[in-house]
Design a protein around this motif. Structure first.
Motif, PDB file in Angstrom:
ATOM      1  N   PRO A   1     -49.409  31.560  16.234  1.00  0.00           N
ATOM      2  CA  PRO A   1     -49.960  32.899  16.377  1.00  0.00           C
ATOM      3  C   PRO A   1     -50.596  33.336  15.057  1.00  0.00           C
ATOM      4  CG  PRO A   1     -47.691  32.824  17.161  1.00  0.00           C
ATOM      5  CD  PRO A   1     -47.991  31.507  16.535  1.00  0.00           C
ATOM      6  N   HIS A   2     -51.624  34.171  15.183  1.00  0.00           N
ATOM      7  CA  HIS A   2     -52.308  34.613  13.976  1.00  0.00           C
ATOM      8  C   HIS A   2     -51.419  35.570  13.193  1.00  0.00           C
ATOM      9  CE1 HIS A   2     -56.177  33.025  15.314  1.00  0.00           C
ATOM     10  NE2 HIS A   2     -55.599  33.159  16.482  1.00  0.00           N
TER      11      HIS A   2
ATOM     12  N   ARG B   1     -66.234  39.672   2.115  1.00  0.00           N
ATOM     13  CA  ARG B   1     -66.241  39.132   3.473  1.00  0.00           C
ATOM     14  C   ARG B   1     -64.976  38.317   3.750  1.00  0.00           C
ATOM     15  NH1 ARG B   1     -71.367  35.761   5.743  1.00  0.00           N
ATOM     16  NH2 ARG B   1     -72.321  37.785   5.457  1.00  0.00           N
TER      17      ARG B   1
ATOM     18  N   ARG C   1     -58.849  49.795  11.489  1.00  0.00           N
ATOM     19  CA  ARG C   1     -58.998  48.494  10.827  1.00  0.00           C
ATOM     20  C   ARG C   1     -60.440  48.034  10.764  1.00  0.00           C
ATOM     21  NH1 ARG C   1     -53.694  45.311  10.765  1.00  0.00           N
ATOM     22  NH2 ARG C   1     -54.800  43.865   9.432  1.00  0.00           N
ATOM     23  N   ILE C   2     -61.096  47.971  11.910  1.00  0.00           N
ATOM     24  CA  ILE C   2     -62.369  47.232  11.907  1.00  0.00           C
ATOM     25  C   ILE C   2     -63.617  48.095  12.041  1.00  0.00           C
ATOM     26  CG2 ILE C   2     -61.192  45.205  12.887  1.00  0.00           C
ATOM     27  CD1 ILE C   2     -62.953  45.689  15.413  1.00  0.00           C
TER      28      ILE C   2
ATOM     29  N   VAL D   1     -51.460  38.572  20.346  1.00  0.00           N
ATOM     30  CA  VAL D   1     -52.194  37.436  19.787  1.00  0.00           C
ATOM     31  C   VAL D   1     -53.667  37.493  20.213  1.00  0.00           C
ATOM     32  CG1 VAL D   1     -52.388  34.919  19.760  1.00  0.00           C
ATOM     33  CG2 VAL D   1     -50.137  35.994  19.690  1.00  0.00           C
TER      34      VAL D   1
ATOM     35  N   ILE E   1     -64.983  30.836  19.539  1.00  0.00           N
ATOM     36  CA  ILE E   1     -64.164  30.162  20.548  1.00  0.00           C
ATOM     37  C   ILE E   1     -62.934  29.525  19.879  1.00  0.00           C
ATOM     38  CG2 ILE E   1     -64.955  27.744  20.720  1.00  0.00           C
ATOM     39  CD1 ILE E   1     -65.162  30.171  23.586  1.00  0.00           C
ATOM     40  N   GLY E   2     -63.109  29.142  18.594  1.00  0.00           N
ATOM     41  CA  GLY E   2     -62.007  28.540  17.845  1.00  0.00           C
ATOM     42  C   GLY E   2     -60.856  29.490  17.570  1.00  0.00           C
TER      43      GLY E   2
ATOM     44  N   CYS F   1     -63.906  22.629  20.531  1.00  0.00           N
ATOM     45  CA  CYS F   1     -63.233  23.895  20.303  1.00  0.00           C
ATOM     46  C   CYS F   1     -62.269  23.859  19.132  1.00  0.00           C
ATOM     47  CB  CYS F   1     -62.452  24.306  21.553  1.00  0.00           C
ATOM     48  SG  CYS F   1     -63.543  24.628  22.928  1.00  0.00           S
TER      49      CYS F   1
ATOM     50  N   PRO G   1     -49.470  48.809  10.183  1.00  0.00           N
ATOM     51  CA  PRO G   1     -49.825  49.905  11.092  1.00  0.00           C
ATOM     52  C   PRO G   1     -48.801  51.031  10.957  1.00  0.00           C
ATOM     53  CG  PRO G   1     -49.680  47.787  12.252  1.00  0.00           C
ATOM     54  CD  PRO G   1     -49.107  47.582  10.883  1.00  0.00           C
TER      55      PRO G   1
ATOM     56  N   LEU H   1     -54.629  32.687   6.875  1.00  0.00           N
ATOM     57  CA  LEU H   1     -55.884  32.270   6.299  1.00  0.00           C
ATOM     58  C   LEU H   1     -55.783  32.013   4.795  1.00  0.00           C
ATOM     59  CD1 LEU H   1     -58.194  34.632   8.317  1.00  0.00           C
ATOM     60  CD2 LEU H   1     -57.899  32.189   8.628  1.00  0.00           C
TER      61      LEU H   1
ATOM     62  N   LEU I   1     -62.116  39.273   6.565  1.00  0.00           N
ATOM     63  CA  LEU I   1     -61.737  38.393   7.680  1.00  0.00           C
ATOM     64  C   LEU I   1     -60.260  38.015   7.587  1.00  0.00           C
ATOM     65  CD1 LEU I   1     -64.880  36.112   7.987  1.00  0.00           C
ATOM     66  CD2 LEU I   1     -64.131  37.899   9.563  1.00  0.00           C
TER      67      LEU I   1
ATOM     68  N   ILE J   1     -51.183  44.895   5.497  1.00  0.00           N
ATOM     69  CA  ILE J   1     -51.719  46.113   6.081  1.00  0.00           C
ATOM     70  C   ILE J   1     -50.758  46.491   7.201  1.00  0.00           C
ATOM     71  CG2 ILE J   1     -53.677  47.170   7.260  1.00  0.00           C
ATOM     72  CD1 ILE J   1     -54.269  46.252   4.397  1.00  0.00           C
TER      73      ILE J   1
ATOM     74  N   LEU K   1     -65.213  41.049  14.057  1.00  0.00           N
ATOM     75  CA  LEU K   1     -65.542  41.035  12.623  1.00  0.00           C
ATOM     76  C   LEU K   1     -66.458  39.862  12.286  1.00  0.00           C
ATOM     77  CD1 LEU K   1     -62.132  41.995  11.033  1.00  0.00           C
ATOM     78  CD2 LEU K   1     -64.282  43.203  10.689  1.00  0.00           C
TER      79      LEU K   1
ATOM     80  N   LEU L   1     -57.778  39.783   6.340  1.00  0.00           N
ATOM     81  CA  LEU L   1     -56.907  40.899   6.717  1.00  0.00           C
ATOM     82  C   LEU L   1     -57.311  41.525   8.050  1.00  0.00           C
ATOM     83  CD1 LEU L   1     -56.647  42.711   3.256  1.00  0.00           C
ATOM     84  CD2 LEU L   1     -54.964  41.191   4.286  1.00  0.00           C
ATOM     85  N   ARG L   2     -58.423  41.054   8.615  1.00  0.00           N
ATOM     86  CA  ARG L   2     -58.975  41.613   9.851  1.00  0.00           C
ATOM     87  C   ARG L   2     -59.235  43.102   9.706  1.00  0.00           C
ATOM     88  NH1 ARG L   2     -54.773  38.782  11.501  1.00  0.00           N
ATOM     89  NH2 ARG L   2     -55.257  36.659  12.100  1.00  0.00           N
ATOM     90  N   ILE L   3     -60.005  43.430   8.692  1.00  0.00           N
ATOM     91  CA  ILE L   3     -60.409  44.821   8.499  1.00  0.00           C
ATOM     92  C   ILE L   3     -61.899  44.836   8.167  1.00  0.00           C
ATOM     93  CG2 ILE L   3     -58.147  45.642   7.734  1.00  0.00           C
ATOM     94  CD1 ILE L   3     -59.073  45.350   4.905  1.00  0.00           C
ATOM     95  N   SER L   4     -62.478  46.013   8.196  1.00  0.00           N
ATOM     96  CA  SER L   4     -63.936  46.077   8.041  1.00  0.00           C
ATOM     97  C   SER L   4     -64.361  45.773   6.611  1.00  0.00           C
ATOM     98  CB  SER L   4     -64.449  47.450   8.468  1.00  0.00           C
ATOM     99  OG  SER L   4     -64.305  48.367   7.425  1.00  0.00           O
TER     100      SER L   4
ATOM    101  N   THR M   1     -62.667  24.391  14.379  1.00  0.00           N
ATOM    102  CA  THR M   1     -62.581  25.542  13.477  1.00  0.00           C
ATOM    103  C   THR M   1     -61.227  26.235  13.539  1.00  0.00           C
ATOM    104  OG1 THR M   1     -63.602  26.799  15.228  1.00  0.00           O
ATOM    105  CG2 THR M   1     -65.037  26.060  13.456  1.00  0.00           C
ATOM    106  N   ARG M   2     -60.359  25.741  14.384  1.00  0.00           N
ATOM    107  CA  ARG M   2     -59.068  26.424  14.486  1.00  0.00           C
ATOM    108  C   ARG M   2     -58.154  25.955  13.366  1.00  0.00           C
ATOM    109  NH1 ARG M   2     -56.464  25.074  19.716  1.00  0.00           N
ATOM    110  NH2 ARG M   2     -58.604  25.127  20.420  1.00  0.00           N
TER     111      ARG M   2
END
Lengths: 158, 305
Positions: A11-12, A63, B203-204, B171, B124-125, A2, A30, A17, A67, A28, B181, A69-72, A5-6
């Motif tokens: 916290p994110h 892409r 956003r997404i 979180v 999962i990561g 697990c 809200p 990234l 990822l 961004i 995404l 910015l977590r937007i489309s 890839t972390r």
């Protein structure tokens, strides 16, 4: 399995990234009345104007930025398309997206039209605030001067 | 018009769909065409028909009238292979609580040819999971993350998620959005999810599917939806003429100021308001959230102060 890839256990956050040395910081927010693609366009335009993203800098892929910015993807693509149309960035096929050398692609008439449009929205937004023209112009000067760069057209004329 | 011929490029194709439960009409003449790929957000007030739409999409309920096709087949008669291309993530489809994360992954992995271990680990990561943890020891958000990872590893063509971020902390919420995404960008999967959080949609989501009392209110990108609305402030507007304003969705008064939200009018509303005697008409920026609210909750003539 697990943990490979972390990135971190923190916290994110939107800066997580970013790789070291990367200067691209776009927030961004809200509740910001600007649509998200506009926030990206404004953020990138500002970073380019300030020199934080000098000509030749490579931007994240559509892409990658989506990822980050977590937007489309569509939103990032729309922002990049607009900046490409404005001549601020260019997409080199198979290589990536890069900040362009400063140049002026818009016609004089179009530049003036856009200037008038921006001024009209500034006037509308400030009309009811009760400031005199002097104050507004002075504040505009303070905000604009550090960003202003002579364009190739300007140097030709002088 | 006949709609018997399915269109090849549509993941979901719904024509004139109505569904009633006794006297209660849950969906009314709904038509919807969702292309393959992208993230589609289903939004509506409670009781607007979201659950019914999901049930019909997944073949759990039959349309009363109209038709619904999913991945090219009628939704109430899906073949086992198409059924296998559809993944569902919701609270009802709970994972076995006693199983460990590692064991669950191994079991599922053995069942599926073409299992995508890479995407399983990417998703999962994003969550703070440990392989020896049992499902019942996981938080709500971690369980949802695990469910999405397991679902995506099976390379579905359609992933349906019923309120995947409901009740999650900030979180876990971001980790879920990021996994959606990832799912949408790393695989050729069509995602449909429902939510009440408009910032998530903005956003997404590539498309907003807005349900309004069993009908389709809007189906377009969140940004194009938002640009249809205008928020205006004005003084001296005669209250008795509000009904004449075309496209007016919300109106309220705060002291002597009128606040209006109108749809599909652009700046043409200004001369109309001024011809009624309004003064100091100014446009306010409108957020996506407020646009959706105005669309779903029409209120006219409210006095706040």
């Amino acid at each position: 399995m697990c943990s490979d890839t972390r990135d971190t256990d923190e916290p994110h956050s939107s800066s997580q990234l970013l790789r070291p040395g990367e200067v691209l910081v776009i927030e961004i927010t809200p509740g910001d009345p600007r649509p998200i693609f506009r926030q990206i366009v404004d953020g990138l335009r500002r970073s380019i104007a300030r020199g934080a993203l000098p000509p030749g800098s490579r931007l994240p892929s559509v892409r990658g930025l989506a990822l980050q910015l977590r937007i489309s993807l569509n939103t990032v693509a729309k922002a990049y398309t607009q900046l490409i149309e404005e001549g601020l960035i260019e997409s080199r096929k198979g290589v990536g997206v890069f900040v362009c050398e400063p140049k002026q692609r818009l016609s004089e008439a179009e530049r003036l039209r856009r200037l008038d449009e921006a001024i009209e929205s500034l006037v509308n937004a400030t009309l009811s605030l009760g400031f005199d023209t002097e104050t507004i112009v002075e504040r505009l000067r303070t905000a604009h001067a550090p960003l202003a760069q002579p364009t190739p057209d300007d140097t030709k004329q002088s | 018009m006949k709609h018997d011929q399915p269109e090849a490029d549509l993941a979901i194709e719904i024509h004139g769909l109505s569904k009633s439960y006794g006297a209660k009409q849950a969906l009314a003449d709904l038509s919807l065409a969702i292309p393959y790929g992208g993230i589609h957000a289903v939004v509506g007030r409670n009781g607007a028909g979201k659950s019914t739409l999901f049930h019909i999409m997944l073949g759990f309920a039959e349309p009363s009238t109209g038709s619904a096709r999913v991945l090219g087949q009628p939704s109430h008669a899906l073949s086992p292979s198409v059924r296998g291309d559809i993944a569902v993530v919701n609270e009802e489809h709970a994972l076995p609580p006693w199983q460990s994360v590692e064991r669950l992954c191994a079991l599922e992995q053995n069942h599926y040819r073409g299992w995508d271990q890479a995407i399983y680990e990417r998703i999962i990561g994003l969550f703070d999971l440990h392989r020896e943890q049992r499902v019942h020891q996981l938080s709500r958000g971690e369980r949802a993350g695990l469910a999405i990872a397991l679902a995506m590893a099976k390379r579905p063509k359609l992933l349906v998620l019923d309120e995947p971020t409901l009740g999650l902390d900030v979180v876990a919420n971001q980790a879920i959005l990021e996994s959606l995404l990832l799912a949408s960008t790393l695989q050729d999967c069509t995602l449909v999810f429902s939510t009440h959080q408009m910032n998530e949609v903005e956003r997404i989501a590539d498309n907003l599917i807005l349900l309004d009392r069993g009908r389709l209110g809007a189906y377009e990108s969140p940004d194009s939806f938002r640009t249809r609305f205008g928020a205006w402030t004005a003084a001296d507007l005669p209250i008795d003429r509000l009904q004449e304003i075309e496209g007016l969705l919300q109106h309220r008064m705060i002291e002597d100021r009128h606040q209006l939200v109108v749809i599909d009018r652009g700046p043409t509303v200004v001369p109309e308001l001024e011809s009624m005697g309004a003064t100091q008409v100014t446009e306010d920026p409108i957020t996506f959230d407020r646009a959706v609210n105005a669309f779903l909750h029409r209120r006219i003539g409210e006095r706040v102060l």
